[in-house]
Design an enzyme around this catalytic site. Structure first.
Site, PDB file in Angstrom:
ATOM      1  N   LYS A 369       0.830  -1.210   0.000  1.00 31.25           N
ATOM      2  CA  LYS A 369       0.000   0.000   0.000  1.00 31.25           C
ATOM      3  C   LYS A 369       0.861   1.256   0.000  1.00 31.25           C
ATOM      4  O   LYS A 369       0.553   2.236  -0.694  1.00 31.25           O
ATOM      5  CB  LYS A 369      -0.932  -0.011   1.216  1.00 31.25           C
ATOM      6  CG  LYS A 369      -1.802   1.222   1.362  1.00 31.25           C
ATOM      7  CD  LYS A 369      -2.826   1.328   0.253  1.00 31.25           C
ATOM      8  CE  LYS A 369      -3.990   0.415   0.461  1.00 31.25           C
ATOM      9  NZ  LYS A 369      -5.089   0.655  -0.508  1.00 31.25           N
ATOM     10  N   LYS A 412     -12.758   5.780   7.480  1.00 27.47           N
ATOM     11  CA  LYS A 412     -11.311   5.995   7.447  1.00 27.47           C
ATOM     12  C   LYS A 412     -10.983   7.460   7.707  1.00 27.47           C
ATOM     13  O   LYS A 412     -11.576   8.356   7.124  1.00 27.47           O
ATOM     14  CB  LYS A 412     -10.740   5.566   6.095  1.00 27.47           C
ATOM     15  CG  LYS A 412      -9.229   5.723   6.002  1.00 27.47           C
ATOM     16  CD  LYS A 412      -8.659   5.021   4.768  1.00 27.47           C
ATOM     17  CE  LYS A 412      -9.105   5.657   3.492  1.00 27.47           C
ATOM     18  NZ  LYS A 412      -8.439   5.041   2.325  1.00 27.47           N
ATOM     19  N   LYS A 489      -4.803   4.195  -8.176  1.00 22.82           N
ATOM     20  CA  LYS A 489      -3.735   4.886  -7.454  1.00 22.82           C
ATOM     21  C   LYS A 489      -2.401   4.838  -8.183  1.00 22.82           C
ATOM     22  O   LYS A 489      -1.683   5.823  -8.269  1.00 22.82           O
ATOM     23  CB  LYS A 489      -3.549   4.224  -6.089  1.00 22.82           C
ATOM     24  CG  LYS A 489      -4.201   4.910  -4.925  1.00 22.82           C
ATOM     25  CD  LYS A 489      -3.699   4.318  -3.620  1.00 22.82           C
ATOM     26  CE  LYS A 489      -4.610   4.717  -2.478  1.00 22.82           C
ATOM     27  NZ  LYS A 489      -5.853   3.919  -2.433  1.00 22.82           N
TER      28      LYS A 489
END
EC number: 5.5.1.4
Length: 533
Positions: A369, A412, A489
């Site tokens: 990540k 989150k 991403k």
């Protein structure tokens, strides 16, 4: 549009001679203009404009239903996706503390955004829904199945995820209870050890019921049969497979193991330890001719897998869904650099309490990540050698922290600080606190990825030969679908090319892609109607 052809019934009709409609096909002539730049020893830029003519062909017949297979069907994203499709398809309204809510697809660009078509007679901008320009599949027509290492049905999974309102969960209970995940693949070394307690629905069990990593080629064949059976049982022409399961650790790219298509397939047959579950799913999908999207940050697309996609002509896309903090970063960093302001450090902190955060609490999975989140500013920095050069430094100090805090659940929390250098020694600090419901941001991105992947399967093109106008045959896009970078991403690119991370650039590419197909020029903001006499 030629007069002897009739356009299909859509919300947008363009009056142009660039387009021809024929037998459920749209043929469009397009001149792609660019410029080739060389930099001389003296520092001068020599620029040569280029033009290449193409003909694009779009199959206007969208599928009546589209098969979707999710790896991680019983996770937060998987259960939320199925719930959103069912709620919208059956118009399930539900009670919240704020009153009655109608189902919608807010957060989905394909379903809920608009794009500029042009101007009206008074010079005002005119906008149309993104999905009104050309036929696109509706998420209401998704037929969803998939795999999960846990055997909970989707009502249980929805309860466990704690994402949706209680009343909506109860109204969807009967339908969600009928959806059960297929057994999945679980190789313990690739995800956090804390996931072992969930793994009760696995195909890779030995005769004693213990998890085994032997027989990986058999696992691949099993996944292929699952895809085949799903298509046959639901009478589907098209299926798309998307990974929304746990983040895996990075695999080691090694010569003789996964560096070529042949080596990769042999390594699967040899049960090599660096063959991950995502590799099995991706290879199975590619061999079935089914597009595969990696919605997590691991490096599934090793060179051998990309070669396999090239060989089979199957679309792939990745990596990692770009939903909250990183999406904002791809806008804000671009804004600062384009404004001539120099970010020198970016500190990004997250904490979350869902199973994604639980898995990411393990160092190897966090590293996957961290890599995907940190690469988002690379091309933005490289675009400005006034701010970033050998003398002033070419890097931004970029720190990323993710912590697991169970009580916050799917909400989150992201906190960022951008520290930038201004003129004459000045500094600017931007601090951002962002709380988002993770799965309700991610699920619309999955919808968009699926809608646009299917759309791209209906587009082909050919170069126009200036001598022989009818020469050449129509080709599909290169297998790596970089048009999908807006939602990812760490965009996977064609070997030899650099990713584009700036969100506005990615959105512009999508808009112009749709515009060219209906015969409109690329978008610009010159606004000569106002600025010239």
């Amino acid at each position: 549009m030629t007069e002897d052809n009739i356009a299909p019934i859509t919300s947008v009709k363009v009056v142009t001679d660039k387009c021809t409609y024929k037998d459920n096909e749209l043929l469009t002539k397009y001149s792609y203009e660019n410029a080739v730049v060389t930099k001389t020893a003296s520092g001068r830029f020599d620029v040569t404009p280029t033009v290449q003519d193409y003909v694009f062909k779009l199959d206007l017949k969208k599928p009546e239903k589209l098969g979707i297979m999710l790896i991680g069907l019983g996770g937060n994203n998987g259960s939320t996706l199925v719930a959103s499709v069912l709620a919208n398809k059956h118009n399930v309204e539900f009670q919240t503390k704020e009153g009655v809510k109608q189902p919608n697809y807010f957060g989905s660009m394909t379903q809920c955004s608009t794009l500029k078509l042009g101007i009206d007679a008074e010079g005002n901008d005119v906008y149309a829904p993104f999905n009104s320009l050309l036929p696109m599949v509706s998420p209401n027509d998704f037929v969803v199945s998939g795999w999960d290492i846990n055997n909970a049905d989707l009502y249980e999974a929805m309860q466990r995820s704690q994402v949706l309102e209680y009343d909506l969960q109860q109204r969807l209970k009967a339908k969600m209870s009928l959806v059960k995940p297929l057994p999945s693949i679980y190789y313990p070394d690739f995800i956090a050890a804390n996931q072992d307690e969930r793994a009760n629905n696995c195909i890779n069990l030995d005769e004693k019921g213990n998890v085994t990593t032997r027989g990986k080629w058999t696992h691949l064949q099993r996944i292929r049969r699952d895809i085949q059976n799903f298509k046959e049982e639901n009478a589907l022409d098209k299926v798309i497979v998307l990974w929304t399961a746990n983040t895996e650790r990075y695999v080691e790219v090694s010569p003789g193991v996964n560096d070529t298509m042949e080596n990769l397939l042999q390594s699967i047959k040899n049960d090599h330890e660096e063959i991950a579950p995502s590799t099995i799913f991706a290879a199975a999908s590619i061999l079935e001719g089914v597009p595969y999207i990696n919605g997590s940050p691991q490096n599934t697309f090793v060179p051998g897998l990309v070669q396999l996609a090239e060989h089979e002509g199957t679309f792939i896309a990745g990596d990692d869904l770009k939903s909250g903090q990183t999406k904002l970063k791809s806008v804000l960093a671009q804004f600062l650099v384009d404004a001539g302001i120099k970010p020198v450090s970016i500190a990004s902190y997250n904490h979350l309490g869902n199973n994604d955060g639980y898995n990411l609490s393990a160092p190897k999975q966090f590293r996957s990540k961290e890599i995907s989140k940190s690469s988002v500013i690379d091309d933005i920095i490289a675009s400005n050698d006034i701010l970033y050069n050998d003398k002033l430094g070419k890097k931004v100090d970029h720190c990323i922290v993710i912590k697991y805090m169970k009580p916050v659940g799917d909400s989150k929390v992201a906190m960022d600080e951008y520290y930038s250098e201004l003129m004459l020694g000045g500094h600017n600090r931007i601090s951002i606190h962002n709380v988002c419901e993770d799965s309700l941001l991610a699920t619309p991105l999955i919808i968009d990825l699926l809608v646009m992947t299917e759309f791209c399967t209906r587009v082909s093109y050919k170069k126009v030969d200036p001598v022989k106008e009818d020469a050449g045959k129509f080709e599909n896009f290169y297998p790596v679908l970089t048009f999908l970078s807006y939602w990812l991403k760490a965009p996977l690119t064609r070997p030899g090319f650099h990713p584009v991370n700036g969100l506005n650039k990615q959105r512009t590419a999508l808009e112009n892609f749709l515009r060219l197909l209906i015969g409109l020029p690329s978008q610009n903001e010159l606004r000569f109607e106002e600025r010239l006499l």
